[in-house]
Write a protein that holds these residues in place. Structure first.
Motif, PDB file in Angstrom:
ATOM      1  N   GLN A  23      37.102  43.541  60.343  1.00 22.60           N
ATOM      2  CA  GLN A  23      35.888  44.182  59.824  1.00 22.60           C
ATOM      3  C   GLN A  23      35.250  45.093  60.879  1.00 22.60           C
ATOM      4  OE1 GLN A  23      33.216  40.303  60.700  1.00 22.60           O
ATOM      5  NE2 GLN A  23      34.885  40.265  59.313  1.00 22.60           N
ATOM      6  N   CYS A  24      34.419  45.997  60.381  1.00 25.59           N
ATOM      7  CA  CYS A  24      33.625  46.868  61.246  1.00 25.59           C
ATOM      8  C   CYS A  24      32.264  46.214  61.375  1.00 25.59           C
ATOM      9  CB  CYS A  24      33.511  48.242  60.590  1.00 25.59           C
ATOM     10  SG  CYS A  24      31.990  49.110  60.995  1.00 25.59           S
ATOM     11  N   HIS A  25      31.786  45.990  62.596  1.00 23.86           N
ATOM     12  CA  HIS A  25      30.523  45.255  62.777  1.00 23.86           C
ATOM     13  C   HIS A  25      29.340  45.992  62.144  1.00 23.86           C
ATOM     14  CE1 HIS A  25      30.182  48.154  66.015  1.00 23.86           C
ATOM     15  NE2 HIS A  25      28.975  47.748  66.317  1.00 23.86           N
ATOM     16  N   VAL A  26      29.402  47.318  62.101  1.00 28.37           N
ATOM     17  CA  VAL A  26      28.277  48.086  61.534  1.00 28.37           C
ATOM     18  C   VAL A  26      28.175  47.816  60.027  1.00 28.37           C
ATOM     19  CG1 VAL A  26      27.361  50.406  61.130  1.00 28.37           C
ATOM     20  CG2 VAL A  26      28.568  49.902  63.270  1.00 28.37           C
ATOM     21  N   ASP A  69      23.447  51.859  63.625  1.00 29.10           N
ATOM     22  CA  ASP A  69      23.970  52.817  64.595  1.00 29.10           C
ATOM     23  C   ASP A  69      25.252  52.224  65.183  1.00 29.10           C
ATOM     24  OD1 ASP A  69      21.770  54.382  64.249  1.00 29.10           O
ATOM     25  OD2 ASP A  69      20.889  53.993  66.219  1.00 29.10           O
ATOM     26  N   CYS A  70      26.338  52.953  65.107  1.00 24.66           N
ATOM     27  CA  CYS A  70      27.566  52.466  65.754  1.00 24.66           C
ATOM     28  C   CYS A  70      27.441  52.757  67.242  1.00 24.66           C
ATOM     29  CB  CYS A  70      28.792  53.150  65.166  1.00 24.66           C
ATOM     30  SG  CYS A  70      30.285  52.770  66.102  1.00 24.66           S
ATOM     31  N   ASN A  71      27.381  51.675  68.039  1.00 23.46           N
ATOM     32  CA  ASN A  71      27.192  51.848  69.485  1.00 23.46           C
ATOM     33  C   ASN A  71      28.332  52.635  70.119  1.00 23.46           C
ATOM     34  OD1 ASN A  71      28.468  49.391  68.574  1.00 23.46           O
ATOM     35  ND2 ASN A  71      28.688  48.798  70.709  1.00 23.46           N
ATOM     36  N   PHE A  72      29.516  52.588  69.506  1.00 24.13           N
ATOM     37  CA  PHE A  72      30.657  53.342  70.071  1.00 24.13           C
ATOM     38  C   PHE A  72      30.486  54.843  69.806  1.00 24.13           C
ATOM     39  CE2 PHE A  72      32.468  49.129  68.930  1.00 24.13           C
ATOM     40  CZ  PHE A  72      32.771  48.709  70.213  1.00 24.13           C
ATOM     41  N   MET A  73      30.145  55.178  68.581  1.00 27.28           N
ATOM     42  CA  MET A  73      29.933  56.593  68.238  1.00 27.28           C
ATOM     43  C   MET A  73      28.805  57.170  69.089  1.00 27.28           C
ATOM     44  SD  MET A  73      31.805  57.859  65.715  1.00 27.28           S
ATOM     45  CE  MET A  73      32.966  57.289  64.473  1.00 27.28           C
ATOM     46  N   LYS A  74      27.765  56.338  69.308  1.00 26.27           N
ATOM     47  CA  LYS A  74      26.570  56.829  70.007  1.00 26.27           C
ATOM     48  C   LYS A  74      26.795  56.952  71.513  1.00 26.27           C
ATOM     49  CE  LYS A  74      24.207  57.144  66.158  1.00 26.27           C
ATOM     50  NZ  LYS A  74      24.896  57.514  64.924  1.00 26.27           N
ATOM     51  N   VAL A  76      43.284  54.210  59.178  1.00 28.99           N
ATOM     52  CA  VAL A  76      43.442  54.959  60.444  1.00 28.99           C
ATOM     53  C   VAL A  76      42.645  54.340  61.589  1.00 28.99           C
ATOM     54  CG1 VAL A  76      44.111  57.241  59.577  1.00 28.99           C
ATOM     55  CG2 VAL A  76      41.687  56.650  59.762  1.00 28.99           C
ATOM     56  N   ASN A  77      41.678  53.482  61.268  1.00 24.68           N
ATOM     57  CA  ASN A  77      40.878  52.823  62.315  1.00 24.68           C
ATOM     58  C   ASN A  77      41.716  51.739  62.997  1.00 24.68           C
ATOM     59  OD1 ASN A  77      39.213  53.956  60.241  1.00 24.68           O
ATOM     60  ND2 ASN A  77      37.439  52.981  61.166  1.00 24.68           N
ATOM     61  N   THR A  78      42.808  52.153  63.629  1.00 23.68           N
ATOM     62  CA  THR A  78      43.707  51.228  64.317  1.00 23.68           C
ATOM     63  C   THR A  78      44.280  51.937  65.544  1.00 23.68           C
ATOM     64  OG1 THR A  78      45.477  52.014  62.865  1.00 23.68           O
ATOM     65  CG2 THR A  78      44.510  49.892  62.308  1.00 23.68           C
ATOM     66  N   TYR A 127      30.866  62.326  61.305  1.00 21.35           N
ATOM     67  CA  TYR A 127      29.508  62.301  60.758  1.00 21.35           C
ATOM     68  C   TYR A 127      28.604  61.272  61.436  1.00 21.35           C
ATOM     69  CZ  TYR A 127      30.927  65.014  56.609  1.00 21.35           C
ATOM     70  OH  TYR A 127      31.358  65.975  55.750  1.00 21.35           O
ATOM     71  N   TYR A 128      29.176  60.322  62.166  1.00 21.80           N
ATOM     72  CA  TYR A 128      28.375  59.250  62.741  1.00 21.80           C
ATOM     73  C   TYR A 128      27.840  59.567  64.135  1.00 21.80           C
ATOM     74  CZ  TYR A 128      30.445  56.195  59.094  1.00 21.80           C
ATOM     75  OH  TYR A 128      30.856  55.624  57.922  1.00 21.80           O
ATOM     76  N   VAL A 129      28.242  60.708  64.721  1.00 23.43           N
ATOM     77  CA  VAL A 129      27.750  60.983  66.079  1.00 23.43           C
ATOM     78  C   VAL A 129      26.347  61.590  66.017  1.00 23.43           C
ATOM     79  CG1 VAL A 129      30.070  61.163  67.078  1.00 23.43           C
ATOM     80  CG2 VAL A 129      28.895  63.256  66.324  1.00 23.43           C
ATOM     81  N   GLY A 162      33.989  61.553  68.751  1.00 24.74           N
ATOM     82  CA  GLY A 162      34.096  60.434  67.814  1.00 24.74           C
ATOM     83  C   GLY A 162      34.512  59.227  68.633  1.00 24.74           C
ATOM     84  N   VAL A 163      35.489  58.485  68.134  1.00 27.26           N
ATOM     85  CA  VAL A 163      35.941  57.306  68.879  1.00 27.26           C
ATOM     86  C   VAL A 163      37.443  57.404  69.155  1.00 27.26           C
ATOM     87  CG1 VAL A 163      34.079  55.813  68.059  1.00 27.26           C
ATOM     88  CG2 VAL A 163      36.188  55.959  66.751  1.00 27.26           C
ATOM     89  N   ASN A 164      37.882  56.461  69.985  1.00 26.24           N
ATOM     90  CA  ASN A 164      39.245  56.497  70.514  1.00 26.24           C
ATOM     91  C   ASN A 164      40.362  56.670  69.485  1.00 26.24           C
ATOM     92  OD1 ASN A 164      41.261  55.929  72.597  1.00 26.24           O
ATOM     93  ND2 ASN A 164      39.433  55.216  73.678  1.00 26.24           N
ATOM     94  N   GLY A 204      35.159  52.923  71.654  1.00 27.51           N
ATOM     95  CA  GLY A 204      36.197  52.200  70.910  1.00 27.51           C
ATOM     96  C   GLY A 204      35.776  51.984  69.469  1.00 27.51           C
ATOM     97  N   CYS A 205      36.201  50.859  68.891  1.00 28.85           N
ATOM     98  CA  CYS A 205      35.890  50.580  67.481  1.00 28.85           C
ATOM     99  C   CYS A 205      36.115  49.094  67.240  1.00 28.85           C
ATOM    100  CB  CYS A 205      36.815  51.425  66.608  1.00 28.85           C
ATOM    101  SG  CYS A 205      36.793  50.977  64.865  1.00 28.85           S
ATOM    102  N   SER A 206      35.104  48.400  66.711  1.00 26.04           N
ATOM    103  CA  SER A 206      35.249  46.961  66.496  1.00 26.04           C
ATOM    104  C   SER A 206      36.323  46.658  65.443  1.00 26.04           C
ATOM    105  CB  SER A 206      33.912  46.332  66.083  1.00 26.04           C
ATOM    106  OG  SER A 206      33.388  46.971  64.939  1.00 26.04           O
ATOM    107  N   LEU A 207      36.496  47.595  64.500  1.00 23.59           N
ATOM    108  CA  LEU A 207      37.521  47.388  63.462  1.00 23.59           C
ATOM    109  C   LEU A 207      38.927  47.486  64.070  1.00 23.59           C
ATOM    110  CD1 LEU A 207      38.199  46.935  60.525  1.00 23.59           C
ATOM    111  CD2 LEU A 207      37.712  49.345  60.060  1.00 23.59           C
TER     112      LEU A 207
END
Ligand code: 13P
Ligand code: SF4
Length: 311
Positions: free
Chosen positions: A168-171, A262-267, A110-112, A22-24, A57-59, A82-85
């Protein structure tokens, strides 16, 4: 060149499925076969019989699909997504953390990375974290990682005292409570709906807390006509599609110069990259088979528990 048409054609010719979070970007959501949150996407990845899975999505999401279907080709339009989390939990440090907490069951979001999953007992997402935790006996000692905000929230709603990893997730971590309250005074009739990865003061003022898909369902079903949305801004696209008669305001972040919602990774995902990725069948996700086998166990447990509970 009409990129959307070319993508549709390549997808058909190659028997590929496009899964998008949903974030893309909106145009990517519109070209996907399925758009969902982390849980929905892993469920789709587990059940599809497509020969190629393109993960927009992300990695970590694409990795999860590859772990579930090691025989399939899993593609990600940009490997830098990637993903900051996921980055907030280095494997060596987490291994030591587990060693310091014997007798604890390890639940990871799952964000690992695949390596972190391979050290875990059960995975979860924000859609099923509460139920996964509640599926364990009340006196069971638990490590919950990596999102501290989500962990604190789950501790509060399950009345548990899980040991939390400080990630944490930076967003979600950077939404501004002052900014949200200012937006609320501009739109006093609006309800605040927030993702549990946000910090506690925000969750305290939220009218509803839920995973991405729960926020989408809530905003559609609730009688309220205005919502302040405290999660990644990509979800506003589906919210507006589902409820064209309602207004949605993205929540501001602490840094006024940053479009942090905006998640810079998703974008990093774009139509052009998706087209190139399908055409060249690259970049492809690969996982060490032994690591993949270990990482599959906690993902399977999560999917089995979710299925049993009808989530
Ligand atoms: P959900 O998809 O579980 O809502 O998680 C949010 C997220 O940050 C995914 O990257
Ligand atoms: Fe990771 Fe946060 Fe981006 Fe989701 S929104 S991919 S948790 S950095």
């Amino acid at each position: 060149m009409d990129l959307v048409k070319e993508i549709e054609k390549l997808k058909k010719d190659k028997k590929a499925i496009i899964l998008a979070h949903y974030y893309v970007r909106p145009e990517l959501q519109d070209v996907a076969d399925y758009v969902g949150d982390s849980l929905g996407l892993s469920q789709k990845a587990a059940e599809t019989d497509a020969e190629i899975i393109v993960f927009v999505g992300v990695n970590f999401m694409a990795e999860t699909a590859k772990i579930l279907s090691p025989g399939k080709k899993v593609l990600l339009p940009d490997l830098e997504a990637g993903c900051s989390l996921a980055d907030s939990i280095p494997a060596a440090d987490f291994s030591e953390f587990i060693r310091q907490h014997p007798d604890h069951i390890v639940i990871t979001y799952v964000n690992t990375t695949a390596e972190i999953k391979s050290m875990s007992d059960i995975c979860c997402t924000s859609s099923n974290a509460k139920q996964i935790v509640e599926s364990l006996p009340k006196d069971q000692k638990i490590i919950f990682a990596p999102d501290k905000n989500l962990g604190n929230y789950i501790n509060s709603v399950t009345d548990r005292d899980m040991v939390l990893w400080d990630g944490q997730c930076h967003v979600h971590h950077e939404f501004s409570i002052e900014g949200i309250l200012a937006l609320k005074s501009k739109h006093p009739g609006a309800k605040v709906i927030a993702h549990p990865e946000c910090q506690k003061p925000i969750l305290l003022v939220a009218d509803h807390i839920g995973s991405t898909s729960e926020l989408l369902t809530y905003s559609h079903n609730d009688a309220c006509k205005e919502f302040i949305v405290v999660t990644e801004s990509g979800i506003l696209h589906k919210m507006k599609q589902k409820s064209p008669d309602k207004s949605f305001y993205p929540a501001p972040s602490d840094d006024p110069n940053c479009v942090c919602a905006d998640c810079n990774f998703m974008k990093l995902n774009t139509l052009e990259k998706l087209y190139q990725c399908l055409k060249n069948e690259s970049p492809e996700i690969s996982i060490d088979p032994e690591m993949g086998k270990k990482a599959l166990i906690p993902i399977r447990r999560m999917l089995e528990i979710s299925e049993k509970l009808g989530i």
